[in-house]
Scaffold this active site. Structure first.
Site, short mmCIF file in Angstrom:
data_model
loop_
_atom_site.label_atom_id
_atom_site.label_comp_id
_atom_site.label_asym_id
_atom_site.label_seq_id
_atom_site.Cartn_x
_atom_site.Cartn_y
_atom_site.Cartn_z
N THR A 97 20.98 -39.13 19.93
CA THR A 97 21.57 -37.85 20.32
C THR A 97 20.42 -36.93 20.70
O THR A 97 19.64 -36.50 19.85
CB THR A 97 22.39 -37.24 19.17
OG1 THR A 97 23.50 -38.11 18.89
CG2 THR A 97 22.92 -35.87 19.55
N LYS A 172 28.46 -35.82 24.24
CA LYS A 172 28.18 -35.80 22.79
C LYS A 172 28.08 -34.36 22.28
O LYS A 172 28.50 -34.05 21.16
CB LYS A 172 26.89 -36.57 22.48
CG LYS A 172 26.50 -36.58 20.99
CD LYS A 172 27.56 -37.24 20.12
CE LYS A 172 27.19 -37.21 18.63
NZ LYS A 172 26.13 -38.16 18.29
#
Length: 288
Positions: A97, A172
């Site tokens: 991420t 995300k």
């Protein structure tokens, strides 16, 4: 079956690499702490490499799941980085991420090597990784994604291309923005119910069947009510992710008032000693 490398054997990467091996792929692993890679090989077979470059050499796919933008740049572009070992045609799939900016940067760098890059952050947490049921959000070229998807599905239940490089990371961010608001609302609901003297286990069982129901309510409502926060996605990690969201919002002009507020609530939890508590520990700052 493909020749693949996996860089980063943390709580997510360790089981993700295991699923690749279990599906029959030829797996080489690298971890900054070499003993972790040796342990993985002793349990699963395959091979351990001592540098990302060594791990990447000769592979069809290279997967990575590390901590943040800086870690990702180090493991790809550093002196012994994986990009120095990529052969033409290799596909690098990044599950970190990270920012959309670093995804675009590494996509361009991979193309300079005759390789390709997919940004592919995941949702589902450690349990999703262990059970091979992650949701994977991807950015990149459609033809490259088409080659990578069958391999990614070794540890996923859902995988989709959302757009060009960076689109996976942007998706995300949306995922984390939505979770932040949901967890705060659930915390306030449970806190309110307890103050009102209700049986919150019964309340949650009822309202989870209606419009208020969510994954967070089903999976974290009961443990939140019991004051249990020793599992799941850590507050430190969530604050890292929300910082990425807020930085991107400053660039694109999006207004994220609730996200910014919840980020500060998580800062309060950190001050309470909850850096490694699960994100549902937002409830703890209300119940103190």
């Amino acid at each position: 079956m493909a020749k693949v490398a996996f860089l980063g054997l943390g709580v997510m990467g360790y089981p993700m690499a295991r699923h690749l091996k279990a599906k029959g792929h030829e797996v080489t692993v690298y971890n900054r702490t070499a003993a972790k890679a040796d342990q993985w090989v002793s349990e699963n077979g395959g091979r351990a490499a001592r540098t990302p470059r060594e791990a990447a050499e000769g592979q069809d796919f290279v997967f990575a799941c590390v901590g943040n933008d800086d870690d990702l740049r180090q493991v790809t572009l550093g002196p012994d980085g994986a990009f120095h070992g990529l052969k033409p045609g290799t596909i690098f799939v990044d599950h970190t991420t990270a920012s959309a900016e670093v995804a675009r940067e590494l996509s361009a760098a991979a193309k300079d090597k005759g390789a390709a890059f997919i940004d592919a952050p995941v949702s589902g947490g450690q349990a999703g990784a262990e059970n091979g049921v992650l949701t994977v959000m991807c950015g990149g070229d459609a033809d490259v994604y088409g080659k990578a998807e069958p391999v990614i599905m070794s540890f996923a239940r859902a995988c989709r291309l959302l757009g060009p490089s960076g689109a996976g990371q942007l998706t995300k961010m949306i995922n984390q923005i939505c979770i932040a608001g949901l967890v705060q609302a659930l915390s306030e609901g449970v806190h309110f119910g307890k103050k009102a003297g209700l049986d919150m286990e019964a309340v949650l069982d009822v309202i989870s069947k209606g419009a208020a129901g969510s994954w967070q309510m089903e999976n974290r409502g009961k443990t939140m009510n019991e004051g249990k926060f020793e599992f799941g996605f850590a507050v430190d990690w969530m604050r890292k992710d929300l910082a990425i969201c807020l930085a991107e919002a400053r660039k694109n002009g999006a207004s994220l008032p609730v996200t910014a507020l919840v980020d500060q609530f998580y800062a309060d939890v950190q001050k309470m000693g909850g850096r490694r508590w699960d994100t549902s520990s937002l409830f703890a700052r209300l119940d103190r």
